[in-house]
Design an enzyme around this catalytic site. Structure first.
Site, PDB file in Angstrom:
ATOM      1  CD  GLU A 152      -2.703   1.071   2.620  1.00 54.16           C
ATOM      2  OE1 GLU A 152      -2.268   0.490   3.638  1.00 54.16           O
ATOM      3  OE2 GLU A 152      -3.825   1.566   2.540  1.00 54.16           O
ATOM      4  CD  GLU A 158      -0.513   6.849   8.077  1.00 50.04           C
ATOM      5  OE1 GLU A 158      -0.442   5.685   8.486  1.00 50.04           O
ATOM      6  OE2 GLU A 158      -1.519   7.309   7.505  1.00 50.04           O
ATOM      7  CG  ASP A 185      -6.197   4.145   1.993  1.00 47.23           C
ATOM      8  OD1 ASP A 185      -6.958   5.123   1.862  1.00 47.23           O
ATOM      9  OD2 ASP A 185      -6.004   3.575   3.081  1.00 47.23           O
ATOM     10  CG  HIS A 188      -2.633   6.466   2.337  1.00 47.47           C
ATOM     11  ND1 HIS A 188      -2.282   7.114   3.497  1.00 47.47           N
ATOM     12  CD2 HIS A 188      -3.025   5.214   2.724  1.00 47.47           C
ATOM     13  CE1 HIS A 188      -2.445   6.300   4.537  1.00 47.47           C
ATOM     14  NE2 HIS A 188      -2.898   5.136   4.086  1.00 47.47           N
ATOM     15  CG  HIS A 211      -7.737   0.168   2.302  1.00 46.93           C
ATOM     16  ND1 HIS A 211      -6.562   0.184   3.032  1.00 46.93           N
ATOM     17  CD2 HIS A 211      -8.298  -1.052   2.526  1.00 46.93           C
ATOM     18  CE1 HIS A 211      -6.416  -0.976   3.656  1.00 46.93           C
ATOM     19  NE2 HIS A 211      -7.444  -1.749   3.355  1.00 46.93           N
ATOM     20  NE  ARG A 217      -6.953   6.657   6.994  1.00 43.27           N
ATOM     21  CZ  ARG A 217      -5.825   5.993   7.217  1.00 43.27           C
ATOM     22  NH1 ARG A 217      -5.055   6.324   8.222  1.00 43.27           N
ATOM     23  NH2 ARG A 217      -5.470   5.000   6.445  1.00 43.27           N
ATOM     24  CD  GLU A 246      -7.200   1.343   6.396  1.00 41.81           C
ATOM     25  OE1 GLU A 246      -6.482   0.427   6.814  1.00 41.81           O
ATOM     26  OE2 GLU A 246      -6.787   2.190   5.567  1.00 41.81           O
TER      27      GLU A 246
HETATM   28  C1  LER Z   1      -3.452   0.924   6.382  1.00 40.35           C
HETATM   29  O1  LER Z   1      -4.251   0.337   5.407  1.00 40.35           O
HETATM   30  C2  LER Z   1      -3.306   2.374   6.133  1.00 40.35           C
HETATM   31  O2  LER Z   1      -3.979   2.931   5.310  1.00 40.35           O
HETATM   32  C3  LER Z   1      -2.270   3.132   6.851  1.00 40.35           C
HETATM   33  O3  LER Z   1      -2.691   4.450   7.047  1.00 40.35           O
HETATM   34  C4  LER Z   1      -1.813   2.501   8.126  1.00 40.35           C
HETATM   35  O4  LER Z   1      -1.416   3.453   9.033  1.00 40.35           O
HETATM   36 MN    MN Z   2      -5.305   1.816   3.965  1.00 39.43          MN
END
Ligand code: LER
Ligand code: MN
Length: 268
Positions: A152, A158, A185, A188, A211, A217, A246
């Site tokens: 991912e 992060e 995701d 992100h 995701h 978020r 998520e």
């Molecule tokens: C995990 O799927 C994710 O998106 C990250 O932000 C984990 O910190």
């Molecule tokens: Mn994620």
């Protein structure tokens, strides 16, 4: 579109695991809300009983499209890029430990934060070499079981390793394994991608899992992402997998899980 939602099998510090703990209650809730699947976040497979998980997910008619592994980093500090070879080896062993579970469910193993960060004083090229070697070892171990791994791209706040889809695609070339792909995701991507739909198109068949969370978020629909357009582009790539929620349990987990499925269904 098949929809799932992240459920941590134990209490966790990871804030965007919408649901955690109370396994059977949560599985019943997820099924009742109309989700077809549940993405299980598992710190250590030794903490769960495969037979129990299999029986409960069967009881509630839920599939398990993916297994999240990030708690091994968040709560134990295991990573593929730690300067200590024993920690790197423990991280590889931990990921390989997920293979029987993933095989049983036909689930993708997620490589999120367990890849680690470039620690102070470590040469980025060295960290990348450790990362590639670890991913090759895990992909090789998973391949005979037809298990796939998905890395991912995660935003810069992060991790310092693989923030964008383009970096993910370059990594795929280095790893060189058919069962290694990407998890995209939207949270992100909103931070890192110049254009979300174009990046989805570029990743194409290498998208192994997906995701969804909105720009803040929260659940899809609570922020400013254009989900109808994002999901249309995802479907154009031929993606047949799950779209997995998520997001933060805000304003509370039940409301978030309910609004997410309502909104996602209205977008397609
Ligand atoms: C995990 O799927 C994710 O998106 C990250 O932000 C984990 O910190
Ligand atoms: Mn994620």
């Amino acid at each position: 579109m098949n929809l799932s939602i992240v459920l941590s099998t134990q209490q966790t510090q990871f804030q965007a695991a919408t649901l955690s703990g109370a396994l059977e209650t949560n599985l019943a809730k997820v099924a009742d809300l109309g989700y077809q699947g549940v993405e299980l976040a598992i710190r250590d497979p030794k903490l769960v009983d495969l037979d129990v998980l299999a029986a409960l997910t069967k009881k509630y008619g839920l599939r398990v499209p993916a297994i999240g592994t990030g708690q091994a980093w968040g709560e134990e500090g295991l990573s593929f890029t730690d300067p200590d070879p024993a920690v790197r080896q423990a991280a590889i062993a931990r990921i390989q430990c997920h293979i029987p579970l993933a095989k049983h469910f036909g689930a993708v193993i997620i490589i999120g934060l367990v890849r680690g960060i470039i620690k102070p004083g470590i040469d980025p090229a060295q960290a990348m070499t450790w990362l590639i070697e670890a991913l090759q070892a895990c992909s090789r171990a998973a391949a005979p079981h037809s298990v796939r791994l998905a890395l991912e791209p995660i935003n810069r706040y992060e991790t310092t390793l693989i923030n964008t889809a383009a970096q993910g695609l370059a990594l795929i070339e280095h790893v060189g394994a058919d069962n290694f792909g990407l998890l995209l995701d939207t949270f992100h991507m909103n931070i890192e991608e110049p254009q979300i739909e174009a990046s989805i198109a570029a990743c194409g068949a290498r998208i192994f899992h997906f995701h969804v969370a909105d720009s803040n978020r929260w659940y899809p629909g609570a922020g400013h992402l254009n989900f109808p357009s994002i999901l249309e582009q995802l479907s154009t790539t031929g993606y047949q997998g799950f779209v997995s929620g998520e997001f933060l349990p805000q304003p509370d987990a039940d409301t978030a899980a309910r609004k997410a499925i309502l909104n996602l269904k209205s977008y397609v």
